[in-house]
Write an enzyme that holds these catalytic residues in place. Sequence first.
Site, short mmCIF file in Angstrom:
data_model
loop_
_atom_site.label_atom_id
_atom_site.label_comp_id
_atom_site.label_asym_id
_atom_site.label_seq_id
_atom_site.Cartn_x
_atom_site.Cartn_y
_atom_site.Cartn_z
N ASP A 1 -6.35 -5.03 -20.45
CA ASP A 1 -5.95 -4.02 -21.43
C ASP A 1 -6.25 -2.63 -20.86
OD1 ASP A 1 -6.11 -2.19 -23.82
OD2 ASP A 1 -5.77 -4.07 -24.89
N ILE A 2 -5.33 -1.69 -21.04
CA ILE A 2 -5.55 -0.34 -20.50
C ILE A 2 -6.53 0.47 -21.35
CG2 ILE A 2 -3.37 -0.25 -19.24
CD1 ILE A 2 -2.30 1.59 -21.49
N ASN B 1 -3.69 -9.67 -33.81
CA ASN B 1 -3.34 -8.79 -34.93
C ASN B 1 -1.89 -9.07 -35.32
OD1 ASN B 1 -5.86 -7.43 -34.77
ND2 ASN B 1 -5.08 -6.22 -33.07
N GLN C 1 -1.58 -4.61 -36.03
CA GLN C 1 -0.73 -4.79 -34.85
C GLN C 1 -0.09 -3.46 -34.47
OE1 GLN C 1 2.21 -7.90 -35.22
NE2 GLN C 1 2.80 -7.76 -33.07
N HIS D 1 0.69 -11.07 -29.00
CA HIS D 1 -0.32 -11.01 -27.94
C HIS D 1 -1.68 -11.37 -28.48
CE1 HIS D 1 -0.16 -6.94 -29.69
NE2 HIS D 1 -1.42 -6.76 -29.28
N HIS E 1 -5.72 -10.89 -27.77
CA HIS E 1 -6.78 -10.18 -27.08
C HIS E 1 -7.89 -11.19 -26.79
CE1 HIS E 1 -5.48 -6.02 -28.26
NE2 HIS E 1 -4.90 -6.71 -29.24
#
Length: 115
Positions: A33-34, A89, A96, A102, A104
């Site tokens: 994750d960025i 989410n 979300q 996706h 996490h």
Amino acid sequence: MSHDPNCIFCKIIAGQIPSKKVYEDADLLAFHDIHPWAPVHVLIIPKLHLASMADLTDEHAPLLGKMSVLAPKLMKELGVNNGFRTVVNTGPDGGQEVYHLHMHAMGGPRPWLKG
């Protein structure tokens, strides 16, 4: 496979946007994750564009199962040995932000938590 040309995750899958990949196969892509919430924070995404968990049907059960099995494998490979958290989410009230399903997977020591 379904693809949304305006979806940031579809662009990452297509290689149009770079990512720090940790896993890839025919069905899934996982990358860091960025904006991590933990020392180790990866996103696991299906290559099939599904907007959210609310769009899943019975036919998607194996895909979600594969995502769920991949999370602990990646956490172990990335050195997370004291537990981790998985979050999906769903929708605006579920927090979300990117409308491509996706998961996490987050772990590692979090020094901001009080013991």
